[in-house]
Every structure is written in structure tokens, then in C-alpha cells.
Design an enzyme around this catalytic site. Sequence first.
Site, PDB file in Angstrom:
ATOM      1  N   GLY A 120       0.569  -0.991   6.652  1.00 40.49           N
ATOM      2  CA  GLY A 120      -0.499  -0.026   6.888  1.00 40.49           C
ATOM      3  C   GLY A 120      -1.820  -0.720   7.179  1.00 40.49           C
ATOM      4  O   GLY A 120      -1.875  -1.936   7.377  1.00 40.49           O
ATOM      5  N   GLY A 175       0.834  -1.207   0.000  1.00 41.29           N
ATOM      6  CA  GLY A 175       0.000   0.000   0.000  1.00 41.29           C
ATOM      7  C   GLY A 175       0.863   1.249   0.000  1.00 41.29           C
ATOM      8  O   GLY A 175       2.098   1.171   0.027  1.00 41.29           O
ATOM      9  N   SER A 176       0.226   2.407   0.015  1.00 36.02           N
ATOM     10  CA  SER A 176       0.998   3.654  -0.094  1.00 36.02           C
ATOM     11  C   SER A 176       1.813   3.923   1.163  1.00 36.02           C
ATOM     12  O   SER A 176       2.936   4.444   1.077  1.00 36.02           O
ATOM     13  CB  SER A 176       0.064   4.826  -0.402  1.00 36.02           C
ATOM     14  OG  SER A 176      -0.948   4.922   0.570  1.00 36.02           O
ATOM     15  N   THR A 177       1.294   3.575   2.345  1.00 37.96           N
ATOM     16  CA  THR A 177       2.061   3.788   3.580  1.00 37.96           C
ATOM     17  C   THR A 177       3.225   2.795   3.633  1.00 37.96           C
ATOM     18  O   THR A 177       4.348   3.161   4.001  1.00 37.96           O
ATOM     19  CB  THR A 177       1.161   3.649   4.824  1.00 37.96           C
ATOM     20  OG1 THR A 177      -0.081   4.314   4.576  1.00 37.96           O
ATOM     21  CG2 THR A 177       1.815   4.245   6.048  1.00 37.96           C
ATOM     22  N   GLU A 233      -0.826 -10.592   3.350  1.00 36.04           N
ATOM     23  CA  GLU A 233      -0.547  -9.735   4.519  1.00 36.04           C
ATOM     24  C   GLU A 233      -0.812 -10.509   5.808  1.00 36.04           C
ATOM     25  O   GLU A 233      -0.024 -10.466   6.759  1.00 36.04           O
ATOM     26  CB  GLU A 233      -1.418  -8.477   4.471  1.00 36.04           C
ATOM     27  CG  GLU A 233      -0.975  -7.534   3.350  1.00 36.04           C
ATOM     28  CD  GLU A 233      -1.936  -6.383   3.104  1.00 36.04           C
ATOM     29  OE1 GLU A 233      -3.081  -6.432   3.595  1.00 36.04           O
ATOM     30  OE2 GLU A 233      -1.539  -5.434   2.420  1.00 36.04           O
TER      31      GLU A 233
HETATM   32  C1  5RP Z   1      -3.319  -3.400   1.208  1.00 40.99           C
HETATM   33  C2  5RP Z   1      -3.598  -2.935   2.592  1.00 40.99           C
HETATM   34  C3  5RP Z   1      -3.094  -1.596   2.968  1.00 40.99           C
HETATM   35  O1  5RP Z   1      -2.310  -1.701   4.108  1.00 40.99           O
HETATM   36  C4  5RP Z   1      -4.259  -0.697   3.246  1.00 40.99           C
HETATM   37  O2  5RP Z   1      -5.122  -0.703   2.127  1.00 40.99           O
HETATM   38  C5  5RP Z   1      -3.805   0.737   3.529  1.00 40.99           C
HETATM   39  O3  5RP Z   1      -3.263   1.272   2.370  1.00 40.99           O
HETATM   40  P1  5RP Z   1      -2.661   2.727   2.321  1.00 40.99           P
HETATM   41  O4  5RP Z   1      -1.423   2.715   3.150  1.00 40.99           O
HETATM   42  O5  5RP Z   1      -2.391   2.960   0.845  1.00 40.99           O
HETATM   43  O6  5RP Z   1      -3.693   3.686   2.855  1.00 40.99           O
HETATM   44  O7  5RP Z   1      -4.196  -3.593   3.398  1.00 40.99           O
HETATM   45  O8  5RP Z   1      -3.945  -4.620   0.936  1.00 40.99           O
END
Ligand code: 5RP
Length: 222
Positions: A86, A33-35, A107
Site C-alpha cells: 500500500g 499496513g491495512s491494505t 519496504e
Molecule cells: C507502512 C506503509 C503502508 O503501506 C502505508 O502506511 C499505507 O497503510 P494502509 O494500507 O494501512 O493505509 O507504508 O509502513
Amino acid sequence: MAQDALKRSAAKAALDYIEPRLTPTTIIGVGTGSTANCFIDALANIKHKFDAAVASSENSAARLKAHGIPVSDLNAVANLAVYIDGADEVNPDKQLIKGGGGALTREKIVAASADQFVCIVDASKLVETLGRFPLPVEVIPMARGLVARGLVGLGGAPELRSGFITDNGNLILDVYELNMDDPKNLESRINNLVGVVCNGLFAENAADVVIVADDDDVRILD
Ligand code: 5RP
């Protein structure tokens, strides 16, 4: 502060959880994800502190490799020190909804393999009760209809994530309107529907630590 800057702050704070171990090798788990991408970028500065990473998605594996960080197969790893990722929502018990990026199954596997799960979020992800974010459920393609009916039976309103195939070759149903007053019970009931691979509730195995960045500071919930 813009949300991207908050994500970078939370990601940077997570570097404190990477410590070389007395074991021959230190391997860390890395989310999606972005984080998590901010975390991968920050990791590049402390490559000397660990030996390799296990990634929860093909995208994260590619980003790690682009930084010159070795990526290991989970089955080749005896001990995973920490998993950092994240979340889409976090409640006060550090239970999570994950899977907005569709990587929930890997995950959950990598998180379950690690000694410690450190979740990194900006403060917009904090909620009192989970469930505003639709719950991602990974489903074997031939069971899509069967599982959707089962989810309706649990009070949910499933929607197929259009044009999306997981790294495992499966589909995602995003489920609205579920009652999440008892997240552990719901997690287990959804997992019991035949054809479900995994769901994005991390309630039975919640995060151990949550790092939250907001405009004023970075807080640790542990
Ligand atoms: C991906 C996830 C991510 O951790 C979740 O969607 C948060 O994403 P972001 O950091 O982009 O807000 O579970 O499957």
C-alpha cells in the site's frame, strides 16, 4: 463503499500479478499496513501459485505464517518477481509517500529487490502533489536531534513518533511542511543527512503499477 471494502478490492485485483515463473521458485514481496493485510489474506487463496514470500515487517511475516505461507529471508532469495504494498499518498507519476506504519526502510529494500512494484490503494490516497501526509524518516536514535535540525534546514517541521521503535531498532520522525515539488531531489537530500536510515519518499524508484479502488471500479495506472 467503505474504505475497508475498497482496500480489499484493490488487494484482490493485485492477485492477477502473481504468476508462477519458469524459474525453479517464485517468491513474492509483501508489504505492510491495512491494505497489505487485505492482500495477505487474499494470497492465502492462491498459495499454489508461488513458493514463499519476503515480508517488509515482522507484523506481515507473522500474518503470512498464520496463513501457512512460508516466509523467506531476502538474502536467501535470488529473484523476487513482484512486490505488492500500500501507500499513504500516490501522485500522477506513481511516486509515493510510505511509512505510515513505520516499515518504510524494509519496504524500500524489498521494493528495490523486486522486478515489479505493484502499489494497491483506495482512491483517497491519490494526490496531485505529495506532502499533505507527513513524511516518515527513519533515524538512528543517537542522531535524532542532528537529523531533526537538518530537516528544519530543509524547510520541514519534524515530530518524533511517540513510543514507536522500528523493526530495525530505530526512531521515526514524521516531517510536516516539506515542499515536495521535486520529490526525487528531496528524497536524495534527506537521505544525505547523516543519521538518516531511510525516508518514506518513493520517488527515485516509484511504483511500476498502481491499482486504485474507488466506489465505481478498480483502475490500473501503469
Ligand atoms: C507502512 C506503509 C503502508 O503501506 C502505508 O502506511 C499505507 O497503510 P494502509 O494500507 O494501512 O493505509 O507504508 O509502513
